[in-house]
Scaffold this active site. Structure first.
Site, PDB file in Angstrom:
ATOM      1  N   ASN A   1       0.818  -1.227   0.000  1.00  0.00           N
ATOM      2  CA  ASN A   1       0.000   0.000   0.000  1.00  0.00           C
ATOM      3  C   ASN A   1       0.848   1.273   0.000  1.00  0.00           C
ATOM      4  O   ASN A   1       0.428   2.295  -0.537  1.00  0.00           O
ATOM      5  CB  ASN A   1      -1.019  -0.017   1.143  1.00  0.00           C
ATOM      6  CG  ASN A   1      -0.400  -0.067   2.513  1.00  0.00           C
ATOM      7  OD1 ASN A   1       0.754  -0.472   2.670  1.00  0.00           O
ATOM      8  ND2 ASN A   1      -1.147   0.333   3.516  1.00  0.00           N
TER       9      ASN A   1
ATOM     10  N   GLU B   1     -10.969  -4.610   9.717  1.00  0.00           N
ATOM     11  CA  GLU B   1     -10.322  -3.600   8.876  1.00  0.00           C
ATOM     12  C   GLU B   1     -10.931  -3.665   7.466  1.00  0.00           C
ATOM     13  O   GLU B   1     -11.011  -4.733   6.868  1.00  0.00           O
ATOM     14  CB  GLU B   1      -8.818  -3.910   8.830  1.00  0.00           C
ATOM     15  CG  GLU B   1      -7.960  -2.765   8.378  1.00  0.00           C
ATOM     16  CD  GLU B   1      -6.468  -3.131   8.358  1.00  0.00           C
ATOM     17  OE1 GLU B   1      -6.116  -4.316   8.315  1.00  0.00           O
ATOM     18  OE2 GLU B   1      -5.650  -2.188   8.375  1.00  0.00           O
TER      19      GLU B   1
ATOM     20  N   GLY C   1       2.583  -5.414   7.629  1.00  0.00           N
ATOM     21  CA  GLY C   1       1.529  -6.080   6.879  1.00  0.00           C
ATOM     22  C   GLY C   1       0.377  -6.403   7.805  1.00  0.00           C
ATOM     23  O   GLY C   1       0.192  -5.754   8.841  1.00  0.00           O
ATOM     24  N   SER C   2      -0.362  -7.441   7.456  1.00  0.00           N
ATOM     25  CA  SER C   2      -1.579  -7.748   8.218  1.00  0.00           C
ATOM     26  C   SER C   2      -1.247  -8.365   9.576  1.00  0.00           C
ATOM     27  O   SER C   2      -0.207  -9.012   9.745  1.00  0.00           O
ATOM     28  CB  SER C   2      -2.442  -8.719   7.411  1.00  0.00           C
ATOM     29  OG  SER C   2      -1.726  -9.920   7.202  1.00  0.00           O
TER      30      SER C   2
ATOM     31  N   PRO D   1       9.773  -7.633  -0.861  1.00  0.00           N
ATOM     32  CA  PRO D   1       8.687  -6.657  -1.044  1.00  0.00           C
ATOM     33  C   PRO D   1       7.370  -7.380  -1.337  1.00  0.00           C
ATOM     34  O   PRO D   1       7.361  -8.581  -1.547  1.00  0.00           O
ATOM     35  CB  PRO D   1       9.148  -5.884  -2.280  1.00  0.00           C
ATOM     36  CG  PRO D   1       9.866  -6.920  -3.098  1.00  0.00           C
ATOM     37  CD  PRO D   1      10.534  -7.873  -2.107  1.00  0.00           C
TER      38      PRO D   1
ATOM     39  N   CYS E   1      -3.059   1.720   6.864  1.00  0.00           N
ATOM     40  CA  CYS E   1      -3.221   1.106   8.186  1.00  0.00           C
ATOM     41  C   CYS E   1      -3.785   2.103   9.198  1.00  0.00           C
ATOM     42  O   CYS E   1      -4.381   1.707  10.185  1.00  0.00           O
ATOM     43  CB  CYS E   1      -1.882   0.560   8.658  1.00  0.00           C
ATOM     44  SG  CYS E   1      -0.568   1.768   8.517  1.00  0.00           S
TER      45      CYS E   1
ATOM     46  N   GLU F   1       4.683  -3.993  12.349  1.00  0.00           N
ATOM     47  CA  GLU F   1       3.764  -2.878  12.065  1.00  0.00           C
ATOM     48  C   GLU F   1       2.556  -3.509  11.387  1.00  0.00           C
ATOM     49  O   GLU F   1       2.641  -3.894  10.214  1.00  0.00           O
ATOM     50  CB  GLU F   1       4.431  -1.863  11.124  1.00  0.00           C
ATOM     51  CG  GLU F   1       5.647  -1.160  11.699  1.00  0.00           C
ATOM     52  CD  GLU F   1       5.282  -0.090  12.719  1.00  0.00           C
ATOM     53  OE1 GLU F   1       4.095   0.271  12.828  1.00  0.00           O
ATOM     54  OE2 GLU F   1       6.198   0.360  13.423  1.00  0.00           O
ATOM     55  N   LEU F   2       1.431  -3.613  12.115  1.00  0.00           N
ATOM     56  CA  LEU F   2       0.324  -4.449  11.622  1.00  0.00           C
ATOM     57  C   LEU F   2      -0.932  -3.640  11.339  1.00  0.00           C
ATOM     58  O   LEU F   2      -0.886  -2.428  11.179  1.00  0.00           O
ATOM     59  CB  LEU F   2       0.077  -5.573  12.644  1.00  0.00           C
ATOM     60  CG  LEU F   2       1.339  -6.377  13.014  1.00  0.00           C
ATOM     61  CD1 LEU F   2       1.035  -7.426  14.055  1.00  0.00           C
ATOM     62  CD2 LEU F   2       1.990  -7.007  11.793  1.00  0.00           C
TER      63      LEU F   2
HETATM   64  P1  NAP Z   1      -0.089  -9.049   4.115  1.00  0.00           P
HETATM   65  O1  NAP Z   1      -0.969  -9.903   3.297  1.00  0.00           O
HETATM   66  O2  NAP Z   1       0.165  -9.423   5.519  1.00  0.00           O
HETATM   67  O3  NAP Z   1       1.291  -8.937   3.320  1.00  0.00           O
HETATM   68  C1  NAP Z   1       2.362  -8.174   3.814  1.00  0.00           C
HETATM   69  C2  NAP Z   1       3.650  -8.795   3.330  1.00  0.00           C
HETATM   70  O4  NAP Z   1       3.767 -10.092   3.910  1.00  0.00           O
HETATM   71  C3  NAP Z   1       3.714  -8.994   1.811  1.00  0.00           C
HETATM   72  O5  NAP Z   1       5.032  -8.778   1.389  1.00  0.00           O
HETATM   73  C4  NAP Z   1       3.323 -10.448   1.670  1.00  0.00           C
HETATM   74  O6  NAP Z   1       3.801 -11.046   0.495  1.00  0.00           O
HETATM   75  C5  NAP Z   1       4.010 -11.020   2.874  1.00  0.00           C
HETATM   76  N1  NAP Z   1       3.527 -12.349   3.268  1.00  0.00           N
HETATM   77  C6  NAP Z   1       2.282 -12.871   3.164  1.00  0.00           C
HETATM   78  N2  NAP Z   1       2.270 -14.142   3.638  1.00  0.00           N
HETATM   79  C7  NAP Z   1       3.540 -14.426   4.038  1.00  0.00           C
HETATM   80  C8  NAP Z   1       4.191 -15.567   4.604  1.00  0.00           C
HETATM   81  N3  NAP Z   1       3.543 -16.700   4.875  1.00  0.00           N
HETATM   82  N4  NAP Z   1       5.518 -15.482   4.881  1.00  0.00           N
HETATM   83  C9  NAP Z   1       6.191 -14.361   4.619  1.00  0.00           C
HETATM   84  N5  NAP Z   1       5.642 -13.239   4.089  1.00  0.00           N
HETATM   85  C10 NAP Z   1       4.332 -13.268   3.804  1.00  0.00           C
HETATM   86  O7  NAP Z   1      -0.613  -7.546   4.153  1.00  0.00           O
HETATM   87  P2  NAP Z   1      -0.948  -6.614   2.912  1.00  0.00           P
HETATM   88  O8  NAP Z   1      -2.312  -6.948   2.455  1.00  0.00           O
HETATM   89  O9  NAP Z   1       0.162  -6.582   1.927  1.00  0.00           O
HETATM   90  O10 NAP Z   1      -0.926  -5.181   3.615  1.00  0.00           O
HETATM   91  C11 NAP Z   1      -2.031  -4.648   4.217  1.00  0.00           C
HETATM   92  C12 NAP Z   1      -1.924  -4.767   5.727  1.00  0.00           C
HETATM   93  O11 NAP Z   1      -0.750  -4.110   6.146  1.00  0.00           O
HETATM   94  C13 NAP Z   1      -3.069  -4.074   6.426  1.00  0.00           C
HETATM   95  O12 NAP Z   1      -3.527  -4.866   7.488  1.00  0.00           O
HETATM   96  C14 NAP Z   1      -2.430  -2.783   6.921  1.00  0.00           C
HETATM   97  O13 NAP Z   1      -3.085  -2.227   8.040  1.00  0.00           O
HETATM   98  C15 NAP Z   1      -1.042  -3.232   7.213  1.00  0.00           C
HETATM   99  N6  NAP Z   1      -0.107  -2.102   7.207  1.00  0.00           N
HETATM  100  C16 NAP Z   1       0.402  -1.693   8.391  1.00  0.00           C
HETATM  101  C17 NAP Z   1       1.263  -0.616   8.423  1.00  0.00           C
HETATM  102  C18 NAP Z   1       1.820  -0.134   9.735  1.00  0.00           C
HETATM  103  O14 NAP Z   1       2.758   0.651   9.694  1.00  0.00           O
HETATM  104  N7  NAP Z   1       1.304  -0.558  10.867  1.00  0.00           N
HETATM  105  C19 NAP Z   1       1.619   0.042   7.242  1.00  0.00           C
HETATM  106  C20 NAP Z   1       1.090  -0.409   6.041  1.00  0.00           C
HETATM  107  C21 NAP Z   1       0.227  -1.499   6.039  1.00  0.00           C
HETATM  108  P3  NAP Z   1       2.856 -11.134  -0.817  1.00  0.00           P
HETATM  109  O15 NAP Z   1       2.670  -9.744  -1.272  1.00  0.00           O
HETATM  110  O16 NAP Z   1       3.636 -11.941  -1.788  1.00  0.00           O
HETATM  111  O17 NAP Z   1       1.571 -11.796  -0.390  1.00  0.00           O
END
Ligand code: NAP
Length: 476
Positions: free
Chosen positions: A146, A380, A223-224, A170, A279, A245-246
């Site tokens: 994002n 969310e 990420g999530s 990434p 987020c 950072e979730l």
């Molecule tokens: P996500 O599905 O958790 O993915 C985040 C990262 O993790 C991606 O690079 C993803 O790779 C990777 N990933 C997924 N499954 C994995 C596994 N089993 N092992 C290792 N890595 C894995 O989250 P998203 O949909 O990209 O991002 C949205 C989330 O991020 C939201 O919940 C948002 O609130 C949160 N966020 C938080 C912040 C903060 O600073 N707190 C900032 C930005 C976003 P792939 O892309 O290949 O699936």
């Protein structure tokens, strides 16, 4: 391409994956699909490079980060255009993100020189205590799509400033932006092996390598909450240091003394930023009953005037959602809320006319009468939907706002200083905006409480995440 040990290379498997523009569905690139073996090779390169990089003076590391800042600013326009094509946010927002991202290089170029130690009072007259801070070692980093440039520099800049080396995976949707960040790093003269990039379409094996490889000292993940919790468990089993950072579910509280039109302006700007895919996006707008009608009218007018489309075109404020599942989730939450009695004030459907059907567009939406039984109240959304809820009194709204396992960002509108201070202290969130919709900057600690994460990025706290504390006791 993968960036390992200072070189761009293909994946060992020989495979690649396609990257598409979420506004048009068109392919915009083909990227090497990194494997677990590639990740292991990158970790070895980072481990090899650690000794020399960590022993440079802070001034030398600072110079390199300064060069990275300058290069990123020179490439700002090209990077912003690529971001709009790959991730979808309007060009103006993409330019702002590149600035925010570059700011981390600049801030940590300076912070590199502020890693001070301590001399402490010791309990014995013949004893002296000294405290040193040293880099933790090799860092494994995982970032989301994002904010595809700033989420990378928010990790890489403090890690390198501290003297760590890094291997970064990434997001699958935005590897092209990641490659451009690593081009900046390469051109800034960062030595081979210090920073490594492994794009992949299959994240689980790379994640497993990062959390289990003995050379990796620390995991930093954005990420999530779901994936973060799983990785935290694996990292804990291998005693890795951890920063997370979730997800979030931000309350946005408008008290009766606030100007409802001004608050609605703030709500429309922060809620629809990045099409709600942030987020810190407000997910529950609690508005005092006495001003709710005025707030809703002002919000509806603003939101109804937003134009969705390809972010490279002028006047677009709403880009696409990142993919089909995101679109389905938003639509499901809206339908669930309406079925359970919420009023749809504007929006509420997928946008398909004028070619928008090629992308993942959803009309900016306002719901009122939202209640806790609705999915949108506690999950969310990550989309362009503003759910409005009326409230009566301060204690009620404080406990409603805190009644979630998330704790990232919260917003409060009031002119009453005492009330503002009570909210600042009482809200269980890591970031509180008081009449302020953008409480973020490279100089400020960003992060969440509860299930929104562990640790902080940015500010002086951000570099501490990459440092060990070492105590020396000297008998003299
Ligand atoms: P996500 O599905 O958790 O993915 C985040 C990262 O993790 C991606 O690079 C993803 O790779 C990777 N990933 C997924 N499954 C994995 C596994 N089993 N092992 C290792 N890595 C894995 O989250 P998203 O949909 O990209 O991002 C949205 C989330 O991020 C939201 O919940 C948002 O609130 C949160 N966020 C938080 C912040 C903060 O600073 N707190 C900032 C930005 C976003 P792939 O892309 O290949 O699936």
């Amino acid at each position: 391409m993968l960036y390992i040990d200072g070189e761009w290379r293909g994946a060992r498997s020989g495979r690649s994956f396609e990257v598409t523009n979420p506004a048009t569905g068109e392919p915009i690139g083909d990227v090497a699909d990194g494997t677990r073996e590639d990740a292991a090779a990158a970790i070895s390169a980072a481990a090899e490079a650690f000794a020399a990089w960590s022993q440079l003076t802070a001034f030398e590391r600072s110079d390199t980060l300064h060069r990275a800042y300058t290069l990123m600013m020179e490439r700002r326009e090209a990077l912003a255009r690529l971001m709009t094509e790959e991730q979808g946010k309007p060009l103006r927002a993409a330019r702002n993100e590149v600035q925010y991202a570059a700011d981390f290089f600049l801030w940590y170029a300076e912070e590199a020189k502020r890693v001070y130690g301590d001399v402490l009072p010791a309990p014995r007259p013949d004893q002296r205590f000294m405290v040193l801070h040293q880099p933790v070692g090799v860092v494994g980093a995982i970032t989301p799509w994002n904010y595809p440039v700033s989420m990378i520099t928010r990790k890489v800049a403090p890690a390198l400033a501290a003297g760590c080396t890094i291997v970064l995976k990434p997001a699958e949707q935005t590897p092209l932006c990641a490659m451009e960040v690593f081009n900046v790093i390469h051109d800034a003269g960062i030595p081979a092996g210090v920073a490594n990039l492994i794009p992949t379409a299959d994240p689980a094996p790379i994640g497993e390598e990062l959390v289990s490889n003995p050379h990796v000292a620390k995991i930093t993940f954005t990420g999530s909450t779901e994936v973060g919790t799983m990785l935290a468990g694996r990292a804990a089993a291998n005693m890795k240091r951890l920063s997370l950072e979730l997800g979030g579910h931000a309350p946005f509280i408008v008290f009766s003394d606030a100007d409802p039109v001004y608050a609605a302006k703030g709500a429309s700007l922060v809620k629809f930023l990045n099409t709600g895919q942030a987020c810190i996006s407000p997910n529950r707008m609690y508005v005092h009953r006495s001003i709710a009608a005025e707030f809703l009218t002002a919000l509806e007018t603003r939101v109804g005037g937003m134009r969705a489309g390809n972010g490279l075109e002028d006047g677009i404020s709403i880009g696409p959602l990142v993919d089909a599942p995101s679109l389905e989730k938003v639509d499901r939450q809206v339908k669930d809320a309406v079925a359970k009695g919420a009023q749809l004030r504007t929006g509420g459907s997928r946008l398909t006319s004028n070619g928008l059907d090629r992308g993942f567009f959803y009309s900016p939406t306002v719901l009122s009468g939202v209640t806790p039984e609705m999915e949108i109240y506690s999950n969310e959304t990550f989309g362009p939907v503003a759910p409005v809820i009326e409230f009566e009194d301060e204690q009620e709204v404080l406990s409603l706002a805190n009644d979630t396992h998330y704790g990232l960002a919260a917003y409060v509108y009031t002119e009453d200083l005492r009330l503002a201070m009570r909210m600042f202290e009482g809200l269980d969130y890591g970031i509180i905006g008081i009449n302020d919709i953008n409480p973020t900057a490279a100089a400020a600690p960003f992060g969440g409480m509860k299930h929104s994460g562990i640790g902080r990025e940015g500010g002086r706290e951000g570099i501490a995440e990459y440092l060990e504390t070492k105590l020396g006791g000297f008998s003299i």
